[in-house]
Write a protein that holds these residues in place. Structure first.
Motif, PDB file in Angstrom:
ATOM      1  N   ASP A 280     -22.942  54.076  32.452  1.00 18.98           N
ATOM      2  CA  ASP A 280     -23.991  54.336  34.417  1.00 18.98           C
ATOM      3  C   ASP A 280     -25.112  53.994  34.192  1.00 18.98           C
ATOM      4  O   ASP A 280     -25.567  55.157  34.306  1.00 18.98           O
ATOM      5  CB  ASP A 280     -22.954  55.644  34.684  1.00 18.98           C
ATOM      6  N   ILE A 281     -24.784  52.499  34.834  1.00 16.62           N
ATOM      7  CA  ILE A 281     -26.716  52.286  34.911  1.00 16.62           C
ATOM      8  C   ILE A 281     -26.799  51.581  36.721  1.00 16.62           C
ATOM      9  O   ILE A 281     -26.013  51.224  36.791  1.00 16.62           O
ATOM     10  CB  ILE A 281     -26.433  51.103  33.751  1.00 16.62           C
ATOM     11  N   GLU A 282     -28.153  51.823  37.191  1.00 13.35           N
ATOM     12  CA  GLU A 282     -28.627  52.005  37.880  1.00 13.35           C
ATOM     13  C   GLU A 282     -29.605  50.345  38.051  1.00 13.35           C
ATOM     14  O   GLU A 282     -30.295  50.948  36.582  1.00 13.35           O
ATOM     15  CB  GLU A 282     -29.322  52.574  39.082  1.00 13.35           C
ATOM     16  N   TRP A 283     -29.871  49.824  38.709  1.00 11.22           N
ATOM     17  CA  TRP A 283     -30.258  48.288  38.285  1.00 11.22           C
ATOM     18  C   TRP A 283     -30.731  47.808  39.907  1.00 11.22           C
ATOM     19  O   TRP A 283     -29.753  48.349  40.514  1.00 11.22           O
ATOM     20  CB  TRP A 283     -30.065  47.286  37.622  1.00 11.22           C
ATOM     21  N   ALA A 284     -31.685  47.092  39.931  1.00  8.71           N
ATOM     22  CA  ALA A 284     -32.566  46.275  41.091  1.00  8.71           C
ATOM     23  C   ALA A 284     -32.607  44.825  40.694  1.00  8.71           C
ATOM     24  O   ALA A 284     -33.369  44.438  39.913  1.00  8.71           O
ATOM     25  CB  ALA A 284     -33.291  46.975  41.684  1.00  8.71           C
ATOM     26  N   PHE A 285     -33.023  43.779  41.771  1.00 12.63           N
ATOM     27  CA  PHE A 285     -33.135  42.644  41.608  1.00 12.63           C
ATOM     28  C   PHE A 285     -34.159  42.218  42.387  1.00 12.63           C
ATOM     29  O   PHE A 285     -33.989  41.970  43.474  1.00 12.63           O
ATOM     30  CB  PHE A 285     -31.748  42.108  40.743  1.00 12.63           C
ATOM     31  N   ASP A 286     -35.302  41.825  42.356  1.00 13.29           N
ATOM     32  CA  ASP A 286     -36.174  41.265  43.028  1.00 13.29           C
ATOM     33  C   ASP A 286     -36.607  40.208  43.243  1.00 13.29           C
ATOM     34  O   ASP A 286     -37.333  39.943  44.137  1.00 13.29           O
ATOM     35  CB  ASP A 286     -37.220  41.978  42.565  1.00 13.29           C
ATOM     36  N   GLY A 287     -35.505  39.475  43.288  1.00 14.03           N
ATOM     37  CA  GLY A 287     -35.409  38.198  43.016  1.00 14.03           C
ATOM     38  C   GLY A 287     -35.983  37.327  41.875  1.00 14.03           C
ATOM     39  O   GLY A 287     -35.593  35.648  42.124  1.00 14.03           O
ATOM     40  N   ASP A 288     -36.790  37.382  40.871  1.00 14.10           N
ATOM     41  CA  ASP A 288     -37.431  37.290  39.670  1.00 14.10           C
ATOM     42  C   ASP A 288     -36.800  37.571  38.578  1.00 14.10           C
ATOM     43  O   ASP A 288     -36.811  37.670  37.567  1.00 14.10           O
ATOM     44  CB  ASP A 288     -38.856  36.927  39.522  1.00 14.10           C
ATOM     45  N   ARG A 289     -36.709  39.314  38.423  1.00 12.25           N
ATOM     46  CA  ARG A 289     -36.682  39.913  37.176  1.00 12.25           C
ATOM     47  C   ARG A 289     -35.523  41.171  37.780  1.00 12.25           C
ATOM     48  O   ARG A 289     -35.393  41.803  38.810  1.00 12.25           O
ATOM     49  CB  ARG A 289     -38.268  40.978  37.076  1.00 12.25           C
ATOM     50  N   LEU A 290     -35.449  41.635  37.071  1.00 10.40           N
ATOM     51  CA  LEU A 290     -34.206  42.747  36.715  1.00 10.40           C
ATOM     52  C   LEU A 290     -34.412  43.611  36.399  1.00 10.40           C
ATOM     53  O   LEU A 290     -35.466  43.446  35.289  1.00 10.40           O
ATOM     54  CB  LEU A 290     -32.850  42.215  36.069  1.00 10.40           C
ATOM     55  N   PHE A 291     -34.892  44.955  36.961  1.00  5.96           N
ATOM     56  CA  PHE A 291     -35.474  46.596  36.315  1.00  5.96           C
ATOM     57  C   PHE A 291     -33.816  47.213  36.187  1.00  5.96           C
ATOM     58  O   PHE A 291     -33.088  47.474  37.102  1.00  5.96           O
ATOM     59  CB  PHE A 291     -36.518  47.060  37.788  1.00  5.96           C
ATOM     60  N   ILE A 292     -34.109  48.101  35.270  1.00  5.91           N
ATOM     61  CA  ILE A 292     -33.279  49.200  34.981  1.00  5.91           C
ATOM     62  C   ILE A 292     -33.767  50.133  35.573  1.00  5.91           C
ATOM     63  O   ILE A 292     -35.197  51.388  34.643  1.00  5.91           O
ATOM     64  CB  ILE A 292     -32.694  49.185  33.962  1.00  5.91           C
ATOM     65  N   LEU A 293     -33.258  51.027  36.456  1.00  3.95           N
ATOM     66  CA  LEU A 293     -34.174  52.327  37.294  1.00  3.95           C
ATOM     67  C   LEU A 293     -33.091  53.415  36.946  1.00  3.95           C
ATOM     68  O   LEU A 293     -33.866  54.251  36.977  1.00  3.95           O
ATOM     69  CB  LEU A 293     -32.892  51.647  39.029  1.00  3.95           C
ATOM     70  N   GLN A 294     -31.607  54.099  35.501  1.00  7.96           N
ATOM     71  CA  GLN A 294     -31.624  54.737  35.404  1.00  7.96           C
ATOM     72  C   GLN A 294     -30.522  54.755  34.734  1.00  7.96           C
ATOM     73  O   GLN A 294     -29.809  53.872  34.311  1.00  7.96           O
ATOM     74  CB  GLN A 294     -31.016  55.587  36.385  1.00  7.96           C
ATOM     75  N   THR A 295     -30.048  55.401  33.604  1.00 11.52           N
ATOM     76  CA  THR A 295     -28.867  55.207  32.668  1.00 11.52           C
ATOM     77  C   THR A 295     -28.217  56.966  32.257  1.00 11.52           C
ATOM     78  O   THR A 295     -29.281  57.792  31.881  1.00 11.52           O
ATOM     79  CB  THR A 295     -28.659  54.407  31.617  1.00 11.52           C
ATOM     80  N   ARG A 296     -26.995  56.549  32.216  1.00 15.05           N
ATOM     81  CA  ARG A 296     -26.623  57.890  32.047  1.00 15.05           C
ATOM     82  C   ARG A 296     -24.761  57.434  31.139  1.00 15.05           C
ATOM     83  O   ARG A 296     -24.581  56.832  31.867  1.00 15.05           O
ATOM     84  CB  ARG A 296     -26.645  58.811  33.091  1.00 15.05           C
ATOM     85  N   PRO A 297     -24.535  58.776  30.459  1.00 15.98           N
ATOM     86  CA  PRO A 297     -22.891  58.305  30.318  1.00 15.98           C
ATOM     87  C   PRO A 297     -22.276  59.193  31.698  1.00 15.98           C
ATOM     88  O   PRO A 297     -22.517  59.006  32.619  1.00 15.98           O
ATOM     89  CB  PRO A 297     -22.853  59.587  29.333  1.00 15.98           C
ATOM     90  N   ILE A 298     -20.855  57.733  31.496  1.00 11.68           N
ATOM     91  CA  ILE A 298     -19.528  57.870  32.275  1.00 11.68           C
ATOM     92  C   ILE A 298     -19.322  59.426  31.871  1.00 11.68           C
ATOM     93  O   ILE A 298     -19.233  59.273  30.477  1.00 11.68           O
ATOM     94  CB  ILE A 298     -19.507  56.639  32.619  1.00 11.68           C
ATOM     95  N   THR A 299     -18.732  60.007  32.604  1.00 18.40           N
ATOM     96  CA  THR A 299     -18.895  61.611  32.599  1.00 18.40           C
ATOM     97  C   THR A 299     -17.317  62.200  32.821  1.00 18.40           C
ATOM     98  O   THR A 299     -16.915  62.706  32.557  1.00 18.40           O
ATOM     99  CB  THR A 299     -19.855  62.869  32.940  1.00 18.40           C
ATOM    100  N   ALA A 300     -17.059  61.579  33.032  1.00 15.53           N
ATOM    101  CA  ALA A 300     -14.829  60.999  33.461  1.00 15.53           C
ATOM    102  C   ALA A 300     -13.852  60.164  33.399  1.00 15.53           C
ATOM    103  O   ALA A 300     -14.006  59.626  34.371  1.00 15.53           O
ATOM    104  CB  ALA A 300     -15.072  62.127  34.937  1.00 15.53           C
TER     105      ALA A 300
END
Length: 838
Positions: A280-300
């Motif tokens: 389960d991954i949080e991300w953001a896109f600034d118009g030029d690059r993708l950034f990964i903000l967090q990752t964790r296992p899907i728990t359910a």
């Protein structure tokens, strides 16, 4: 002693010191993923604040709050006092004095920052704590950052945080808080990103594996997680590690960027758990690059299997894999897993049977492949009527047996279907010997040509294209499952004849003796041919060298532990083969004649059988022997495909060495296949490759030293019986949304506009809300089911409902106004529907 750490220092410190969120972010940065710049405050600062006498006294008092009392006024007031005390408390001197230089060294001075909680125990295998603890966004200035840290500490003592811990019986002292301080991601000349959201590497709605789900909102992603905005949703399927085009809506995220995001997510999926725990991954896109903000296992994640065995445990076993594959290199593990996931049920499909899609019937555990014996036993039973005991006998191993509905599976209409499936398979197997030799010959011939090819002039993208072609194109498909079924069919019939005339302990000896020394078995012929070379040419000299070169042309794609592409082929180590040949000249070896007495003894034993049965048995043994020859030929063709993949991987490794991203060409095999493909397509330039390789080598040493058990029992998830409403609803009384959490419940609608309006839920019922945020968590523990008008799979309400095991449906436009207070409703969290029963 509290410390402020860089990402590399946070990685070295570990999750128990900095919290799981910070450690995962440090791992992402170490392995070359695009992450926001940042620093980490370890849990020592939280420990120091909690240990202050006035706060420690309040913490002790809060520790006595029972789950049923969390919503009481007194408990709420106590927690509010504790929160205010923490937010007013001084932080350790090492943090207050060290923060400004640490931000400066990270290039973060005067930038808008996010201050994010990173608690121990969250973002783990069992508990996500999604949205439970605070993050403070767009923080500017040292004082504001210090205040944000204290607010994050205080968020461990809110009603929702306490309710979460009580729900899972987690001791208050086991949850301590580190802090991530990182830059905000924003588009140029803007205060927020173009798009943000979450990406799952399995479908959280129905549990489908090998499907990536992207949820997107314009701007900041906390609108999605907080349940304030329904996201756009797209799915992307993955076949043999190839990322297919997205299907669905993406809001402001361009489709080409969505594909890149899916590729990043799939690499993280492998890097963080050998594909065993979808992320389960949080991300953001600034118009030029993708950034990964967090990752964790899907728990359910919902469990997908056959409905008939949904209440039985999954039996994971490495039978049939253990002796053949062992601990695979990362490159081979990821390749073999995805290929088998596509091809393992080919025989069932050949017979007209189709299993549920997206089921995980293979797992990677400690570098080893396991298959789900429960799923496969039922697949064999439902396809052909094979009972679990017979399946286990064929596959080997020590796994248990599932319970099947009938011990006479060939009776009735279902039995007729299975008999027809047997005839379909038998017909295909009968025809296969006519076509398979030519297929194998073509694969071997084309494979030899491919392996002679100089790949160095090819552009990077062509390497990726060729890699995907040999894993996916029908031209390179090896019908190994079909070839492996030929001999067992005829041997099974032969067994029935022999079993009528010989004691049980002689059956295998008779059948084995009849098959001995028949010749033409590829896996034996290369040894015989090596003997013949020594006998004809001696063990050295020009004639020996020429003969050995010809031998290597025929068999050089084979190797020791040949299923792992990390292992050299014989053609790469001719000196080892030459030594083997010379050893044959010194030490007498078995020859083709060695097996003749064994076969003659079996033929003598057969004289007690009637003539007709002897002839039938010899015919069956002839067909079975032909099947064994074809299986070994097909195995040789399959290993040729492995050798071709090795040829491509070595070229990728050579290029990575030239570009300074890895040290040795063979290091490429310590990368998973998605990484190699990402490098070949130019999506990844090799950042962090050395760190990945270092960590994988260490991980591999641990895996080799600590083998897991051969059989692992995974208890079935609780199954809720589908309760049907007593009155069929009218056609317009059904509301459809997203199935956010599985299960079914019937009850009275309790509409709440604010989490403070808890009174209607005191006696249970179904919580109905326009949206939910973390403040609603304590109410979830009172609800029989949850219906939310706004939200997606990763909204806070959906995540917590799944973790709590509460049926939930979200994203139903107009549901709040349409459902009356006190109405009787039925919530189907499996189908994503809400039924009005009145």
């Amino acid at each position: 002693m509290a410390a402020i750490l860089s990402y590399p220092e946070a990685f070295a410190a570990g999750a128990s010191t900095v919290g799981a969120k910070a450690w995962n972010l440090a791992r992402l940065a170490r392995w070359g993923y695009p992450t926001p710049r940042g620093i980490v405050v370890d849990i020592g600062a939280y420990d120091a604040v909690i240990a202050l006498p006035p706060i420690a006294a309040l913490v002790a008092e809060a520790g006595s709050i029972a789950p049923c009392d969390i919503l009481d006024t007194d408990a709420d007031a106590l927690l509010a006092r504790l929160g205010r005390a923490i937010e007013a408390a001084p932080l350790p001197e090492s943090v207050e004095a060290g923060l400004e230089p640490a931000l400066a060294s990270g290039g973060l001075t005067a930038r808008p920052l996010a201050v994010r909680s990173s608690a121990t125990g969250e973002d783990g295998d069992n508990h996500a704590f999604a949205g439970i603890h605070d993050s403070v966004l767009n923080v500017v200035g040292i004082d504001a950052v210090l205040a944000g840290i204290r607010r994050c500490f205080a968020s461990l003592w809110t009603p929702q945080a306490l309710a979460y811990r009580r729900r899972f019986a987690i001791a208050d002292a086991d949850i301590r808080c580190g802090i991530v301080i990182c830059e905000m991601i924003a588009a140029k000349d803007a205060s927020e990103p173009i798009a943000a959201g979450v990406v799952f590497t399995a479908d959280p709605g129905d549990g489908r594996h090998h499907r990536i789900v992207i949820e997107t909102v314009a701007g900041l992603g906390d609108r999605l997680v907080g349940g304030r905005q329904t996201p756009a949703r797209a799915t992307i399927d993955v076949v043999n590690n190839k990322i297919l085009p997205p299907q669905g809506a993406l809001s402001t995220l361009p489709r080409i960027i969505a594909t890149k995001l899916a590729s990043l997510a799939w690499r993280i999926h492998w890097d963080f758990s050998e594909s065993d725990q979808p992320q389960d991954i949080e991300w953001a896109f600034d118009g030029d690059r993708l950034f990964i903000l967090q990752t964790r296992p899907i728990t359910a994640l919902p469990r997908r299997t056959f409905p008939a065995i949904a209440d039985q445990a999954d039996i994971w076993t490495n039978a049939n894999f253990k002796e053949v594959l062992g601990v695979l290199s990362p490159a081979s593990l990821s390749n073999a897993y995805m290929a088998m996931a596509e091809r393992f049920l080919d025989l069932n499909r050949l017979s007209g049977f189709h299993a549920p899609e997206g089921v995980r019937f293979l797992r990677c555990i400690a570098g080893r492949l396991y298959f789900n014996a429960s799923f496969l036993q039922y697949a064999w039973y439902d396809t052909w009527g094979t009972l679990p005991a017979a399946f286990n006998s064929h596959f080997g191993g020590f796994q248990g047996e599932i319970t099947v509905p009938l011990q006479t599976p060939l009776c009735g209409l279902a039995g007729l279907r299975r008999l027809f499936a047997q005839f379909r398979m038998f017909g295909a197997i009968w025809r296969l010997p006519r076509t398979l030799p030519a297929t194998n010959l073509r694969l071997l011939s084309q494979g030899r040509q491919f392996r002679r090819r100089d790949l160095s002039p090819l552009p990077d993208g062509e390497l990726a294209r060729l890699w995907l072609e040999i894993s996916q194109s029908p031209q390179w498909r090896v019908p190994f499952m079909e070839a492996g079924a030929i001999a067992p069919i005829w041997l099974g019939l032969a067994y029935m004849i022999v079993a009528k005339h010989f004691p049980k302990d002689r059956i295998a000896a008779v059948i084995g003796g009849l098959m001995a020394g028949q010749g033409g078995i590829t896996s034996a012929e290369h040894g015989y041919h090596l003997q013949e070379i020594v006998a004809r040419c001696g063990a050295s000299g020009p004639a020996f060298d020429a003969a050995l070169t010809q031998w290597l042309d025929s068999y050089g794609h084979r190797g020791f532990s040949e299923q792992d592409i990390a292992n050299p082929r014989w053609a790469e180590t001719p000196e080892i083969i030459a030594r083997m040949a010379r050893a044959m000249a010194i030490t007498p070896a078995h020859t083709k004649a060695t097996s003749q007495p064994v076969r003659e003894k079996a033929n003598l034993d057969l004289r007690q059988l009637p003539l007709l049965q002897r002839r039938i048995l010899h015919w069956l043994i002839g067909r079975a022997t032909q099947g064994v020859r074809l299986r070994e030929e097909t195995k040789s063709a399959l290993v040729m495909i492995v050798a071709m993949a090795r040829h491509l991987a070595l070229e990728a490794g050579r290029r990575m060495v030239l570009r300074g991203t890895i040290d040795r060409q063979d290091d490429v095999f310590m990368l998973y296949e998605p990484d190699i493909l990402a490098f070949a397509t130019g999506e990844w330039q090799g950042e962090g490759a050395r760190a990945k390789i270092e960590d994988r080598i260490a991980q591999r040493a641990i895996q080799l030293a600590n083998p897991p058990p051969d059989v692992i029992i995974e208890a079935a998830h609780a199954v809720t019986a589908p309760a049907a409403p007593p009155v069929a609803p009218a056609p317009d009384a059904t509301m459809s949304g997203l199935a956010a959490s599985p299960g079914k419940a019937r009850g009275t609608a309790r509409k709440l506009s604010h989490p403070g309006d808890a009174a209607p839920l005191r006696d249970g019922g179904i919580l109905v809300a326009r949206s939910t945020d973390p403040g609603w968590t304590p109410l979830f523990l009172l609800a029989d089911a949850i219906v939310v008008e706004i939200g997606g799979y990763l909204s806070h309400g959906a995540i917590v409902a799944r973790e709590f095991g509460i049926p939930s449906v979200v994203n139903i436009p107009g549901a709040f106004d349409r459902i009356s207070q006190g109405a009787e409703i039925f919530v189907d969290g499996d189908a994503g529907q809400v039924l009005l029963l009145e």
